[in-house]
Design a protein around this motif. Structure first.
Motif, mmCIF file in Angstrom:
data_model
loop_
_atom_site.group_PDB
_atom_site.id
_atom_site.type_symbol
_atom_site.label_atom_id
_atom_site.label_comp_id
_atom_site.label_asym_id
_atom_site.label_seq_id
_atom_site.Cartn_x
_atom_site.Cartn_y
_atom_site.Cartn_z
ATOM 1 N N VAL A 299 40.929 46.331 39.102
ATOM 2 C CA VAL A 299 39.738 45.581 39.509
ATOM 3 C C VAL A 299 39.253 46.055 40.882
ATOM 4 C CG1 VAL A 299 38.883 43.296 40.179
ATOM 5 C CG2 VAL A 299 40.271 43.558 38.104
ATOM 6 N N GLY A 300 40.187 46.375 41.778
ATOM 7 C CA GLY A 300 39.821 46.803 43.127
ATOM 8 C C GLY A 300 39.576 48.282 43.274
ATOM 9 N N LEU A 301 39.724 49.044 42.187
ATOM 10 C CA LEU A 301 39.689 50.508 42.274
ATOM 11 C C LEU A 301 38.364 51.041 42.804
ATOM 12 C CD1 LEU A 301 41.265 53.107 41.676
ATOM 13 C CD2 LEU A 301 40.362 53.030 39.350
ATOM 14 N N GLU A 302 37.262 50.545 42.306
ATOM 15 C CA GLU A 302 35.954 51.060 42.719
ATOM 16 C C GLU A 302 35.725 50.843 44.210
ATOM 17 O OE1 GLU A 302 31.190 50.537 41.637
ATOM 18 O OE2 GLU A 302 32.736 49.663 40.342
ATOM 19 N N GLU A 303 36.067 49.658 44.711
ATOM 20 C CA GLU A 303 35.885 49.382 46.133
ATOM 21 C C GLU A 303 36.823 50.238 46.972
ATOM 22 O OE1 GLU A 303 34.881 47.816 49.864
ATOM 23 O OE2 GLU A 303 33.811 47.936 47.965
ATOM 24 N N ALA A 304 38.064 50.414 46.519
ATOM 25 C CA ALA A 304 39.006 51.260 47.255
ATOM 26 C C ALA A 304 38.507 52.701 47.304
ATOM 27 C CB ALA A 304 40.391 51.191 46.612
#
Length: 232
Positions: free
Chosen positions: A111-116
């Motif tokens: 879920v956090g991959l794009e922001e990371a």
């Protein structure tokens, strides 16, 4: 590519010499350019060198710092790599550095991959110094044998900056920088202690598959020489 092997007498000398070497590289980089970047690992081994590096007289406001990998827990959790970094490196004057958080608060690493990815993409590149550790199963960063995304994580020509990881059984999931992002560096160091780790680095020179022993991918790549910093 075998790179260079540097042996030190004990953990104290390893920490002192590593901190001095990396501070010198970063100081030269900041003298030549407006900003510089540093990627460091979590875990027990790097703590002493990170504490010494925090005392270096660098212009920390111009330095961007990122972890090589992170456990997917809030930074207040004791197992968080960010928590370790804030106890060791990001203290005193070094607290002024621009810290790039891998943990985004999303429910899972996926879920956090794009922001990371967006955050890591903002790092000044090529990265001036990358430091990684190595586990006894041959993992580096959080690129573990058997991971679903390991093939993507070990691609030298990959475009992704991060991949999710399950990590060791029973622990929290993780997010890891990819090999291609770690190799986008001017200097690459592997920090290791103990005879087992030295033997593992020697084994990584064989022709076995990187999927079984990921450190093989780091040793056999030809893009950036690896300097191994080791003590018994």
């Amino acid at each position: 590519m075998s790179g260079t092997f540097h042996g030190f007498a004990d953990p104290q000398e390893l920490a002192e010499k590593t901190a001095a070497r990396i501070a010198s590289i970063l100081g030269d980089a900041l003298a030549a350019r407006p900003t510089a970047s540093l990627v460091v690992p979590g875990g027990r081994t790097p703590g002493p060198f990170l504490s010494r590096l925090a005392l270096a007289g660098l212009d920390w406001e111009r330095l961007h710092v990122c972890l090589s990998d992170e456990r997917w827990v809030p930074p207040t959790a004791p197992e968080s790599n960010e928590a370790l970094l804030r106890r060791t490196l990001l203290t005193g004057d070094a607290e002024r550095a621009h810290f790039v958080q891998l943990y985004t608060g999303g429910s899972t690493p996926k879920v956090g991959l794009e922001e990371a990815e967006r955050r890591v993409a903002a790092l000044p590149r090529p990265i001036n110094v990358v430091v990684v550790g190595m586990g006894e199963d041959g993992h580096f960063a959080s690129l573990f044998p058997g991971e679903e995304a390991l093939a993507q994580g070990l691609r030298e020509d990959g475009t992704a900056s991060c991949v999710p990881a399950i990590g060791p059984g029973g622990g929290p999931p993780r997010l890891s920088l990819t090999l291609s992002r770690l190799l986008d560096a001017r200097h690459l160091f592997l920090l290791a202690t103990g005879e087992a780790k030295r033997a593992l680095w020697d084994k990584a020179a064989d022709g076995g598959p990187a999927e079984e022993l990921p450190i093989r991918a780091l040793r056999r790549q030809t893009k950036v020489p690896v300097e191994v910093l080791w003590c018994p």
